[in-house]
Write an enzyme that holds these catalytic residues in place. Structure first.
Site, PDB file in Angstrom:
ATOM      1  CG  ASP A 295      -1.519   0.964   1.191  1.00 25.69           C
ATOM      2  OD1 ASP A 295      -2.329   1.374   0.758  1.00 25.69           O
ATOM      3  OD2 ASP A 295      -1.890   2.081   2.084  1.00 25.69           O
ATOM      4  CD  GLU A 337      -2.284   2.325  -3.781  1.00 21.85           C
ATOM      5  OE1 GLU A 337      -2.918   2.914  -3.451  1.00 21.85           O
ATOM      6  OE2 GLU A 337      -1.369   2.303  -2.756  1.00 21.85           O
TER       7      GLU A 337
END
Ligand code: GLC
Ligand code: GLC
Length: 654
Positions: A295, A337
């Protein structure tokens, strides 16, 4: 910086010193499982030089470097001994077939456990549904403990080891991972490692003034450093709070918070942070997680005078995590990501960093092409930006839980005589329905008054026109919206890489505006596309062929099955071709004895491609369109209906 030879020498010497200490520390475990230890040793020796070089580069200047090095290796060994047997077997299988994830059999989906199924046990009961959809990859949105109220949808993590009690326990999670793996579904979880919540134990210790934990974060007594950094920082959530720092009255300090004020950025310049997070990573891997979604990966290293995104050290850290994974959890893969400029997206992708990556460029440009009904920017960008290094693959998606940002390259746009900033403004107008004639019903996300930037929230169906069409009860528009949705799916299912379905979108779920009534959600309109799954409604529409939702569902299930039968869709070698018609996107897939020519019409009216090109790209005179089962010849131009996509396979005449 040490040269290669020096690093080799230092690495060898360090391992020589470390090894007997390790053997002494794990004497009991080694005696109980000697073969496991030998396997660990083999992998450690294979990866050692790489890991050592990376850690030396990042942390070699710290006086206690060797201490951290030893702690990291011990932690890896501990974690390997704790790894369940079934995962060790999976490790062996994956090591024998390292490109398993490039197969056309792969189909992914993502959901929130609570919104989709209430609890982990509820989710387990949906296994037949996942199998019906053909899933082999399931990404569960953040499910660890996080603050009550607003937690950025769980992206503010308070413990990486305790599952949010409202949905279940970590034992249940591990059980689910094992069960799903037995059904061929790999579990994907987030590794939210750029920041913790302000309720995480480390943050609490920092709040209490523990100097060791204060070093875990970026704390400043006054505005001088925050001001200096902010000169070059991008604001991520400008409507939530201006700038990237938060004042803590209780601590009398500014804290670095790139995202929300309760998400504290971790300081990876501190080796203790690396070590602590590596431990959390391996713990999550041992629950049975096969793929970690890294993330906010672009933000993990800060450097004054830069935008503090995509810094070289960010790559070093991911490489070092990758090396540790190879040693202690060999089947673990990373998915990047990085929703950033396409060059930067590429920079995270390699077998030594992230083997998988979201493809935000394809996602954004598919929407761009739907809005303009022209494919020039899509075609031009893909032809030089789709190719990936061997051993890596794309995760192709249409929607996620996040907003859509227009991350195409400005020069790609100029090349096609498109003014990039004007075009972004147009796309925002179009997808918020402000542009006359737009079919879309999206919301502007994080409109920045200072720069005029904005991104887009909304579900696949609402952005593709289904919401407006249903509201106006217009059969023709409903049909067109369904066609748009299926067009987009037909592309992500055939272009190469893992298609990722954002659950809810498989039945054309519309925007849900009720989030505004929830004070914890009202300020973040991404919740408009994060509705709770209404299974009663789902039962009713999904099996009703007359409803647009039922049509989408049935067609998607059929397309997924069709994809799995096409060996040409293995891996990401895709050849993009000029169809000679600005509305038609075309590419060729070949491999494993099959050739597929895909043509997709992005316009709301019928389009043709000339017969010469069809013969050339299709390498034949006779074809079957696998989607419609229609037989075609290249004697005459190829005709596509509005938003039609064809998967053409050459066949013998007759
Ligand atoms: C990622 C997530 C997003 C979250 C942010 C901060 O971009 O996808 O939902 O707000 O990271 O963790
Ligand atoms: C991500 C992206 C940003 C996105 C945000 C969360 O990391 O860089 O564009 O919108 O975080 O939504």
């Amino acid at each position: 910086m040490a040269d290669t030879q020096q690093i080799q020498q230092q690495a060898a010497l360090s391992l020589k010193r470390l090894w007997p200490r390790l053997e002494a520390a794990f004497r009991k475990e080694i005696r109980a499982a000697p073969a496991d230890w030998r396997a660990f040793e083999a992998r450690l020796r294979r990866e050692w030089e790489r890991l050592f070089g990376l850690l030396l580069g990042l942390y070699g200047a710290h006086y206690d470097f060797f201490y951290h090095l030893e702690e990291i290796v011990r932690m890896a060994a501990r974690s390997w001994f704790a790894r369940p047997q079934w995962l060790k077997q999976l490790d062996a299988r994956r090591e024998a077939d390292p490109t398993w994830f490039e197969s056309q059999q792969m189909v992914g989906a993502t959901c929130y456990v609570d919104l989709f199924a209430g609890t982990l046990n509820g989710l387990r009961q949906r296994l037949p549904y996942f199998k019906k959809l053909g899933l082999t990859y399931l990404h569960l949105m953040p499910l660890f403990e996080s603050p009550a109220g607003n937690s950025d949808g769980g992206y503010a993590v308070s413990s990486y080891r305790r599952v949010n009690p409202a949905i279940g326990t970590s034992e249940e999670l591990a059980g689910l991972a094992h069960e799903f793996q037995e059904h061929g579904i790999s579990l994907v979880l987030d590794f939210v490692f750029n920041h913790t919540s302000d309720e995480h134990e480390w943050a609490r210790l920092a709040q209490a003034g523990d100097p060791e934990y204060e070093q875990f974060y970026f704390l400043f007594p006054d505005r001088s450093m925050p001001d200096a950094y902010e000169r070059t920082l991008r604001e991520i959530f400008p409507t939530v709070r201006r700038g990237s720092f938060t004042w803590r009255d209780d601590m009398h300090k500014w804290v670095w918070t790139t995202f929300n004020s309760f998400q504290w950025d971790l300081n990876y310049a501190n080796p203790a942070v690396f070590q602590a997070m590596a431990g959390e990573m391996l713990f999550i891997a041992n629950l049975g997680v096969e793929i970690l979604r890294l993330d906010a990966v672009a933000f993990i290293w800060k450097r004054l005078g830069t935008n503090c995104e995509n810094q070289p050290e960010a790559h070093q850290i991911i490489r070092a995590f990758n090396a540790l994974a190879r040693i202690a959890a060999p089947s673990l893969l990373f998915k990047s990501e990085a929703i950033v400029h396409p060059d930067d997206v590429m920079s995270y992708i390699s077998p030594q960093q992230c083997q998988l990556s979201y493809n935000p460029l394809l996602m954004a440009l598919l929407w761009e092409s739907l809005a303009t009904s022209e494919v020039k920017l899509l075609d031009q960008s893909m032809s030089h930006r789709f190719h990936m290094p061997p051993g890596t693959t794309w995760v192709n998606y249409l929607r996620s839980h996040d907003d859509i940002g227009w991350t195409f390259d400005d020069n790609d746009a100029w090349w096609e005589w498109i003014n990039p900033s004007g075009h972004r403004t147009f796309l925002n107008q179009f997808y918020t329905g402000r542009f006359p004639g737009s079919f879309a019903r999206g919301l502007p996300f994080q409109e920045n008054p200072a720069t005029g930037d904005a991104r887009i929230s909304g579900t696949l169906a609402s952005l593709a026109g289904l919401e407006q069409a249903i509201q106006s009860d217009d059969e023709r528009q409903i049909d067109l919206a369904v066609r748009r949705i299926l067009l987009l799916y037909s592309i992500i299912l055939s272009i190469g890489g893992i298609p990722l379905i954002y659950l809810g979108d498989e039945v054309g779920t519309l925007n849900d505006y009720s989030f505004v009534a929830n004070p914890y959600k009202a300020g973040d309109n991404r919740w408009v596309h994060r509705p709770e799954m209404d299974w009663t409604w789902h039962e009713r529409v999904a099996h009703d062929a007359t409803s647009p939702h039922g049509r989408i569902f049935a067609e998607l299930v059929r397309l997924v099955a069709l994809r799995k039968q096409q060996p040409a869709i293995y891996d990401t070698e895709t050849e993009f071709v000029d169809t000679g018609n600005g509305h038609l996107f075309g590419y060729i897939r070949h491999g494993k004895g099959q050739r597929l020519f895909v043509v997709a019409n992005f316009s709301g009216s019928p389009q043709e491609m000339d017969a010469n090109r069809l013969r050339m790209y299709g390498a034949s005179y006779h074809f079957t369109d696998l989607i419609s089962s229609q037989k075609l010849t290249a004697e005459q131009p190829l005709r596509l209906e509005p938003y039609q996509c064809m998967w053409l396979e050459a066949c013998t005449a007759g």
